[in-house]
Design an enzyme around this catalytic site. Structure first.
Site: not given
Ligand code: FPP
Length: 233
Positions: A2, A7, A15, A50, A170, A189
């Site tokens: 997350d 970021w 995003r 998602n 997490r 854990e």
């Molecule tokens: C959560 O951050 C992240 C995701 C839902 C996607 C994670 C995916 C990647 C890092 C890229 C694809 C994966 C691979 C293995 C190549 P968020 O968008 O929920 O962030 P926020 O909580 O700050 O909005």
């Protein structure tokens, strides 16, 4: 993983820029875990929920995943990283499915270190899929419900032949489980860190593992049972 969105927002970026940096953090974590002695790392890369994100973000994430797999295939072969997946991967775009199948096939003999990508994964769907497969096996006579044990039923989960996770991390200050490995994490854990995923480094992982190693895992027993007082002091 997350915190990609936050970021990016902190820097006034879109995003998807956060997700792009998130992929860099995936590369870092993959090798950091191996260097720190971890045998299997599972990354929750795309949850079944998602798909509810804006269409453009879902499309961009699938594009990043495809690019990542294209780039990583030869690296995984060179570095002897086995790739596996959990989740309803049949729901992913065909190009991603082909790359996954090719990478899984090319790395299937490697035994030292495994990277598992949870893709289109949700724990409740996994349990439903397992229940359906189990029921089908009962229909053919391969399973007898009266004799079911966790060991015999868990063979129908996506994680069949994978060990349960010892530690679940997490990032970004969230403290929910979000439908991740609900059954498999029964004795895991948990470690929560405020670090946003794109900023998560090897030293953050090392700190999580150090914290984990200070904990006592009792599996329902008492401390005294686990560490009987020594009579020879
Ligand atoms: C959560 O951050 C992240 C995701 C839902 C996607 C994670 C995916 C990647 C890092 C890229 C694809 C994966 C691979 C293995 C190549 P968020 O968008 O929920 O962030 P926020 O909580 O700050 O909005």
């Amino acid at each position: 993983m997350d915190g990609n969105g936050r970021w990016a927002k902190q820097r006034g970026l879109p995003r998807i820029e956060g997700h792009r940096r998130g992929v860099e953090a995936v590369r870092t974590a993959t090798y950091a875990a191996r260097d720190l002695g971890v045998k299997m790392l599972t990354l929750y890369a795309f949850s079944a929920e998602n798909w509810n994100r804006p269409k453009e973000e879902v499309g961009a994430l699938m594009g990043l995943l495809e690019l990542y797999l294209k780039k990583e295939l030869e690296t995984f072969v060179r570095d002897r990283v086995r790739l596996r997946t959990i989740g309803r991967t049949e729901g992913l775009p065909p190009g991603v499915q082909r790359l996954l199948a090719a990478t899984i096939e090319r790395t299937r003999e490697f035994t030292d270190y495994t990277l598992v990508l949870a893709l289109n994964y949700g724990s409740r769907s996994e349990i439903l899929d397992a229940a359906r497969a189990y029921a089908a096996a009962v229909g053919t006579g391969a399973e007898r419900p009266g004799e079911a044990t966790w060991a015999s039923f868990s063979k129908y989960l996506y994680t069949a032949s994978m060990p349960d996770p010892d530690l679940v991390i997490r990032t970004s200050g969230e403290t929910r489980v979000s439908n991740f490995l609900l059954m498999q994490a029964a004795y895991a854990e948990f470690y929560f860190t405020p670090v946003l995923w794109p900023d998560f480094t090897k030293s953050d992982l090392a700190a999580a593992i150090a914290d984990y190693s200070r904990r006592e895992r009792r599996y329902g027993q008492t401390s005294e049972q686990l560490r009987p007082a020594s009579s020879t002091t």
